[in-house]
Every structure is written in C-alpha cells, then in structure tokens.
Design an enzyme around this catalytic site. Sequence first.
Site, PDB file in Angstrom:
ATOM      1  N   VAL A  64       0.854  -1.199   0.000  1.00 25.77           N
ATOM      2  CA  VAL A  64       0.000   0.000   0.000  1.00 25.77           C
ATOM      3  C   VAL A  64       0.885   1.242   0.000  1.00 25.77           C
ATOM      4  O   VAL A  64       1.728   1.412   0.888  1.00 25.77           O
ATOM      5  CB  VAL A  64      -0.934   0.012   1.216  1.00 25.77           C
ATOM      6  CG1 VAL A  64      -1.835   1.249   1.178  1.00 25.77           C
ATOM      7  CG2 VAL A  64      -1.768  -1.268   1.263  1.00 25.77           C
ATOM      8  N   GLY A 105       2.581  -5.391   8.390  1.00 26.36           N
ATOM      9  CA  GLY A 105       2.294  -4.000   8.055  1.00 26.36           C
ATOM     10  C   GLY A 105       1.316  -3.901   6.904  1.00 26.36           C
ATOM     11  O   GLY A 105       0.227  -4.459   6.936  1.00 26.36           O
ATOM     12  N   ASP A 106       1.714  -3.167   5.860  1.00 29.35           N
ATOM     13  CA  ASP A 106       0.851  -2.968   4.696  1.00 29.35           C
ATOM     14  C   ASP A 106       1.343  -3.771   3.495  1.00 29.35           C
ATOM     15  O   ASP A 106       1.111  -3.391   2.345  1.00 29.35           O
ATOM     16  CB  ASP A 106       0.780  -1.480   4.341  1.00 29.35           C
ATOM     17  CG  ASP A 106       2.158  -0.886   4.045  1.00 29.35           C
ATOM     18  OD1 ASP A 106       3.172  -1.495   4.448  1.00 29.35           O
ATOM     19  OD2 ASP A 106       2.223   0.189   3.419  1.00 29.35           O
ATOM     20  N   GLU A 107       2.007  -4.884   3.749  1.00 30.95           N
ATOM     21  CA  GLU A 107       2.558  -5.711   2.682  1.00 30.95           C
ATOM     22  C   GLU A 107       1.867  -7.079   2.640  1.00 30.95           C
ATOM     23  O   GLU A 107       1.701  -7.734   3.668  1.00 30.95           O
ATOM     24  CB  GLU A 107       4.063  -5.896   2.873  1.00 30.95           C
ATOM     25  CG  GLU A 107       4.718  -6.649   1.732  1.00 30.95           C
ATOM     26  CD  GLU A 107       6.219  -6.741   1.907  1.00 30.95           C
ATOM     27  OE1 GLU A 107       6.944  -6.069   1.166  1.00 30.95           O
ATOM     28  OE2 GLU A 107       6.658  -7.479   2.809  1.00 30.95           O
TER      29      GLU A 107
END
Length: 204
Positions: A64, A105-107
């Site tokens: 993201v 996280g955002d991965e």
Amino acid sequence: MSILAALLPAVPALGWAVHARWLHSRLTTARRDPLTGLWTRDAFTRRARRLLRDPRAVVVLADVDHFKQINDRFGHAAGDALLATIADRLAHGATPRGVVGRLGGDEFAAVVIDRDGTMPDRLHTLARVLARPVDTAPEVHTTVSLGWVRAADHPGEDLSALLHRADEAMYAAKRSGRSGPRRARLGRLLGSVAGRRPGRRGAA
C-alpha cells in the site's frame, strides 16, 4: 448391560475428539492475521511452497502506497479498514486455488495458478480494484503497487527468491510513477535484477 455402562468406555474417546477439534480450531485461528483474516507469514509460506510445485504458479507482492499518510490523516481505524478491504479484494482476486498472506504491516503476498495464461489481464483488473476507495469510507483511498513474477521464468528458485524478484518488480513499479491518481502500479520481473531493496526479508 445398561445404556450408561455401554457408553462409559466411549467417554474418554469422545472427550479427546472434542479436544482435538477445539485444538485444531485454535491453531487455525492462530495462523490467521486477526485484522485481515489472511494467513500469517509462516502459514502462507507453507501453503505457497506447495502451490509452487505447479509450473503455472505466479508470485505476487502488493504494498500500500503512502499508508502512513492514511493513518496520519484519517486515523488508525481508517488505516485498518483500508488494510482489511485490500486483503478481502486480494483474496477474491486470488481464487480459485490461490493463497494470500499478510507478510506484515501494509505488505501482502500471493501465489496464484495461471491456468489459462491470462494472468497479466487478471492482475491489471485486480490493480484497478485495489485502487478503489473503501466502500464504507469513500474518502479513504490510495495507490497500491504490485510486483509479480512467473515461477517458470526462474526454474529452481524457492519462494524466498521469487518474493525477492517480485519485490524488485514492485519497487520498479513504484519508481515508474506512470499511473495516475487512484490507479495501482503494476510491475513484472522477467529476468535477473542485481540487488534488491534494502531491508527486505524473504519468507524463507
């Protein structure tokens, strides 16, 4: 012999069966990310390695863009809603027979099977879907960068190596900056790339 006496020998076995089902349920829950419902890194790795036995497997990495800015501007609840939405869309896009995990996280990462050779079109469609605003909060949106690589293009490489390659493709897509606002960035890595993004760890 009474019915009670006949059932007594089965009680321990029944108890163990119930306990085994409960334990299996708890273990499955522990392997799921509590926010998104996707597989955790370890659980994803085990399932992804099995899928990589298929020569049609494709490894995808998604990240993201500007996620910290989303949290700073709209709050962490909005960021969580964005992550959950992206996870749901990724899981839907990976079907059938695909596996998706949240690496942290955002991965996110996925391994999907390209049965009919339409993976480029499928990923472009997925990229557009991922860039849509959150249904419950239209003001919350950002771009999503995708990198992907066919396992068949790099025979003999394991999941960790293929994730590194997908990461390079994703980072190249981020740097290209060719897509406009609210469009996902999509990159494919066909050959070897020297080096990789500092600090990236594979799922070995």
